[in-house]
Design a protein around this motif. Structure first.
Motif, short mmCIF file in Angstrom:
data_model
loop_
_atom_site.label_atom_id
_atom_site.label_comp_id
_atom_site.label_asym_id
_atom_site.label_seq_id
_atom_site.Cartn_x
_atom_site.Cartn_y
_atom_site.Cartn_z
N ILE A 502 0.84 -1.20 0.00
CA ILE A 502 0.00 0.00 0.00
C ILE A 502 0.88 1.25 0.00
CG2 ILE A 502 -1.77 1.28 1.25
CD1 ILE A 502 -2.74 -1.34 2.46
N VAL A 503 1.90 1.22 0.85
CA VAL A 503 2.78 2.38 0.98
C VAL A 503 3.45 2.71 -0.35
CG1 VAL A 503 4.91 3.22 2.05
CG2 VAL A 503 3.18 2.02 3.44
N VAL A 504 3.92 1.69 -1.04
CA VAL A 504 4.58 1.91 -2.33
C VAL A 504 3.63 2.63 -3.29
CG1 VAL A 504 5.46 0.76 -4.39
CG2 VAL A 504 6.21 0.00 -2.13
N LEU A 505 2.39 2.20 -3.31
CA LEU A 505 1.44 2.81 -4.24
C LEU A 505 1.06 4.22 -3.84
CD1 LEU A 505 -0.97 -0.05 -5.38
CD2 LEU A 505 0.90 1.03 -6.60
N LEU A 506 0.88 4.44 -2.54
CA LEU A 506 0.47 5.77 -2.09
C LEU A 506 1.61 6.78 -2.19
CD1 LEU A 506 -1.73 5.01 1.06
CD2 LEU A 506 -2.51 5.62 -1.23
N GLY A 507 2.80 6.32 -1.96
CA GLY A 507 3.94 7.22 -2.02
C GLY A 507 4.25 7.85 -0.67
N LYS A 508 5.43 8.43 -0.59
CA LYS A 508 5.93 8.96 0.67
C LYS A 508 5.02 10.04 1.28
CE LYS A 508 10.13 10.88 2.69
NZ LYS A 508 11.58 11.06 2.47
N GLU A 509 4.73 11.01 0.46
CA GLU A 509 4.00 12.17 0.95
C GLU A 509 2.63 11.77 1.52
OE1 GLU A 509 2.36 16.24 -0.98
OE2 GLU A 509 3.99 15.23 -2.06
N GLU A 510 1.91 10.99 0.73
CA GLU A 510 0.56 10.61 1.14
C GLU A 510 0.60 9.70 2.37
OE1 GLU A 510 -2.19 11.77 0.28
OE2 GLU A 510 -3.64 10.36 1.12
N THR A 511 1.57 8.80 2.41
CA THR A 511 1.68 7.89 3.53
C THR A 511 1.88 8.67 4.84
OG1 THR A 511 2.65 6.16 2.15
CG2 THR A 511 3.04 5.99 4.52
N ILE A 512 2.82 9.56 4.81
CA ILE A 512 3.12 10.33 6.02
C ILE A 512 1.95 11.23 6.40
CG2 ILE A 512 4.64 12.12 6.96
CD1 ILE A 512 6.89 10.78 5.29
N PHE A 513 1.35 11.79 5.36
CA PHE A 513 0.18 12.63 5.60
C PHE A 513 -0.91 11.87 6.36
CE2 PHE A 513 -3.96 14.33 4.51
CZ PHE A 513 -3.79 15.70 4.65
#
Length: 523
Positions: A502-513
Motif C-alpha cells: 500500500i505504501v509503495v502505491l500511495l507514495g511517501k507524501e501521502e503515507t506520512i500525511f
RNA sequence: GGCGGUGUAGUGUAGUGGCCUAGCACGCAACCCUCUCACGGUUGAGACCCGGGUUCGAUUCCCGACUCCGCUACCA
C-alpha cells in the motif's frame, strides 16, 4: 438408406418474459451438443400464445444469448433456409397440416366453450377429453355436418383436437432416461389449433416445425417428458415417424432451499438473480435483476450452468466454452433435478476474476470509479489527492487491482476492497481503533513518521519493510501494535493488502500525511 | 387423485457387484501462513432413502414402498 443425418438442434423459447436461467442452460446444452457434432443451432421463437406475448422478450432472449456467447447460426434475427423462424409468421403452414389431420380423421373440430369444459370438469372429477368422453361433447364427431357448417359460418370459435386412440402403449426413447412407456389412454385429446387466433398450440407447431426444419435432436426441459408420447403420436399421424428427432429431456433447475422449480420469486427472496440480464416488465414496471448487471462474467455463468446437470467425469471444474464443446455429451447429463447453488456460482466468478488479465479488469473498474467521481486520467504514477476527488493513472489502477482482486468475487466488490487507494480515510473503524489504537500508539506513530521521513526510496517495499521492522525490533516494540496502527492510519480499518504494498502505491507524501492525520484524529 | 420421472454428505456431483475405510468441488469448522482482511496450504465434521430379494458378497442388479419433482389448460 441410413445416411447420416446432419445434426440440427433448436432452442425454442416463448417470448413471455425474460429468459429464465434454466432456459439458458437448455440453450447452452443445445449449443454445446450442436457445436461438438458440427451441427446447426437454431433459435426459434414459439409465440403461439397471443395472450402471453410480452413485447421485448424476444430481443431480451437474443441479447442474453449473445452476452453469454451461446451463438446460434440460424433463426430469428439472422434467417436461414427454413425461415421464418417465428411461429406467428408460420400460420398458413400450420393450417395446412391441421387440415391434413382433419381430412385423415386423425383430428376433429370441437366447439365446447371454456365455460362448458369447466362445468364438465366440476361435474366429473378427473374429467379428461378423450376417447371415453369425446362422444358426449360438442364436436364434429357428435354434431351433424350441417350443424358444423352453420356454427363455423356463425363465427363460433372452435378448436381442433387430436384424436387419440386409447389402449396403446407409446414408447419414447430418451437419450438421458432410456425408454419411457406411457399408455395412450392417459393422454387427452390435445388441442392442436384455435380458430380464435388462427394459431396452433405448442404441440402441433412444435412437431410441424421440427419436422420441416429437419431437427435431428430435441433437447429440452423435463417438463416436456409427459407430453413426449403425444408428440410421438403426432409424428406417427403425419407419417413422419421414420425421421422423428431423438429426444433428450434435461432435469430441472430447482430452488436452493425448499422444493420446486427455481422461480423469479426465489431470486428476490434469497437475493440472487435467476435471469441472465436485467429485465423490466413492460406492464408492471417490476425489475428483475440479471447476472450481467450483478457483475458476473459470462464465462463464469456458462461454466457454472454447464456443471449444473452435466459432468465431464474428471475433477476439472474450470472450462472455457471451447473445452465444454469438446467434452460435452448428452450421456453424461444427470437425471435428477439440480438445486441451484448460488454460493458455487460466486466461486466460479471469483475464479474467473483471478484469471482475467489486469487490463480487462481495469477497464471494467474504471466505470465504477467514474461514477464515484474519481479521475483516472492522471499521467503521474503516484495518485493525486490534492483535489476534492483523487486523480490516478491507469498504471496505478492496474497495480491496485492486482493487489486486491483475490479478495473480490465481483467487479462491484473491487471498490469496497480498494477505496483507500482513492480516498483518504475520513473516519476510522471503531472496532479496529478499539483493538489497535492504544494509549501509547500516538507516540509510536510519531516515531514511525520519523522513520518514514528518513526513507528516500519508496519504490522498494521490501527494503522499506526491513527498515521499519529493524526499528521495531531494536526498540522492542510489538510488531502487531505498530503495524496495525499503521494500517488503520492508511486504510481506516484493519483490512487490505500487505501494508508496504500500500505504501509503495500511495507514495511517501501521502503515507506520512495519513499517519499524521490519524495521530491528530485518534490522539 | 392419475400418469411419468427422480433418489450418493447442506449443495453440485464422481464411482463401482468385492479395489469404497465411498473420490472431487462449493459451503462449514480448526490450524498453518501473517501487521489485518483475503488468497494459499493442511486437517476435520458430513452421504450411498427405506424394505425385501438375487448373490459368497450390493451403494452398485431386480421388486416394492416412500420421497421429491414434473405433467395433468383453447400455456409453453
Amino acid at each position: 438408406m441410413s445416411q447420416q443425418k446432419r445434426i440440427r438442434v433448436r432452442f425454442a423459447p416463448s417470448p413471455t418474459g425474460p429468459l429464465h436461467i434454466g432456459g439458458v442452460r437448455t440453450a447452452l446444452y443445445n449449443y454445446l451438443f450442436a457445436k461438438k457434432l458440427n451441427g446447426d443451432f437454431i433459435l426459434r421463437i414459439e409465440d403461439t400464445d397471443s395472450n402471453r406475448f410480452v413485447p421485448g422478450a424476444e430481443n431480451y432472449i437474443i441479447d442474453a444469448l449473445n452476452w453469454l456467447g451461446i451463438k446460434f447460426n440460424e433463426g430469428v434475427g439472422i434467417g436461414g433456409h427454413f425461415a421464418p423462424y417465428r411461429q406467428s409468421e408460420r400460420k398458413e403452414i400450420y393450417k395446412k397440416y391441421v387440415d391434413q389431420l382433419l381430412t385423415a380423421e386423425k383430428a376433429y373440430i370441437a366447439f365446447d366453450t371454456p365455460e362448458e369444459l369447466d362445468e364438465k370438469r366440476k361435474e366429473i372429477n378427473n374429467f379428461q377429453y378423450d376417447a371415453s368422453t369425446r362422444l358426449q361433447m360438442r364436436n364434429s364427431l357428435t354434431l351433424s355436418p350441417d350443424e358444423i357448417t352453420k356454427s363455423i359460418a356463425a363465427g363460433e370459435n372452435y378448436v381442433v383436437r387430436f384424436k387419440i386412440e386409447s389402449g396403446e402403449d407409446v414408447l419414447v426413447n430418451d437419450m438421458i432416461r432410456g425408454e419411457v412407456r406411457i399408455n395412450s389412454s392417459v393422454l387427452d385429446d390435445k388441442v392442436l389449433y384455435k380458430s380464435a387466433d388462427q394459431l396452433p398450440t405448442y404441440h402441433l407447431a412444435n412437431i410441424v416445425d421440427d419436422h420441416l426444419m429437419e431437427i435431428s435432436h430435441v433437447i429440452r426441459g423435463e417438463e416436456w417428458l409427459p407430453s413426449a408420447p403425444l408428440h410421438v403420436l403426432l409424428y406417427r399421424a403425419f407419417g413422419w415417424e421414420d425421421s422423428m428427432p431423438a429426444f433428450a429431456h434435461l432435469p430441472l433447475l430447482l430452488k436452493p432451499d425448499g422444493k420446486g422449480k427455481l422461480s423469479k420469486r426465489d431470486g428476490d427472496r434469497l437475493g440472487f438473480p435467476v435471469f441472465p440480464c436485467d429485465w423490466i416488465d413492460p406492464n408492471s414496471g417490476d425489475r428483475s435483476s440479471g447476472y450481467r448487471e450483478a457483475g458476473y462474467f459470462p464465462e463464469a455463468v456458462v461454466n457454472f450452468l454447464a456443471l449444473l446437470g452435466w459432468h465431464p467425469g474428471t475433477d476439472q471444474e474450470i472450462f472455457s466454452m471451447d473445452e465444454l464443446v469438446e467434452l460435452f455429451s448428452i450421456e453424461r447429463c444427470s437425471k435428477s433435478g439440480a438445486k441451484f447453488d448460488f454460493e458455487k456460482g460466486k466461486w466460479f466468478n471469483h475464479q474467473y476474476m483471478q484469471l482475467k488479465p489486469e487490463s480487462e479488469l481495469t477497464d471494467l473498474f474504471i466505470h465504477e470509479l467514474k461514477e464515484k467521481g474519481i479521475c483516472t486520467e492522471n499521467k503521474m504514477i503516484l495518485p493525486d489527492f490534492s483535489g476534492k476527488k483523487a486523480c490516478v493513472s491507469k498504471e496505478y489502477l492496474s497495480k491496485v487491482i492486482s493487489l486486491i482482486k483475490e479478495r473480490a468475487n465481483f467487479i462491484n466488490e473491487l471498490w469496497d476492497q480498494s477505496h483507500f487507494f482513492f480516498e483518504r480515510p475520513e473516519t476510522y473503524n471503531e472496532k479496529s481503533v478499539q483493538k489497535y489504537w492504544k494509549e501509547n500508539t500516538s507516540v509510536l506513530m510519531s516515531e514511525l513518521i520519523d522513520i518514514l521521513e528518513g526513507i528516500s526510496d519508496y519504490n522498494d517495499g521490501v527494503r522499506m519493510e526491513e527498515t521499519v521492522v529493524k526499528w521495531i525490533t531494536e526498540k522492542e516494540y510489538k510488531m502487531g501494535a505498530v503495524m496495525n496502527a499503521f494500517r488503520v492510519s492508511l486504510v481506516g480499518e484493519a483490512k487490505g493488502p500487505h501494508i508496504f504494498d500500500i505504501v509503495v502505491l500511495l507514495g511517501k507524501e501521502e503515507t506520512i500525511f495519513r499517519v499524521k492525520n490519524a495521530v491528530k484524529a485518534l490522539k
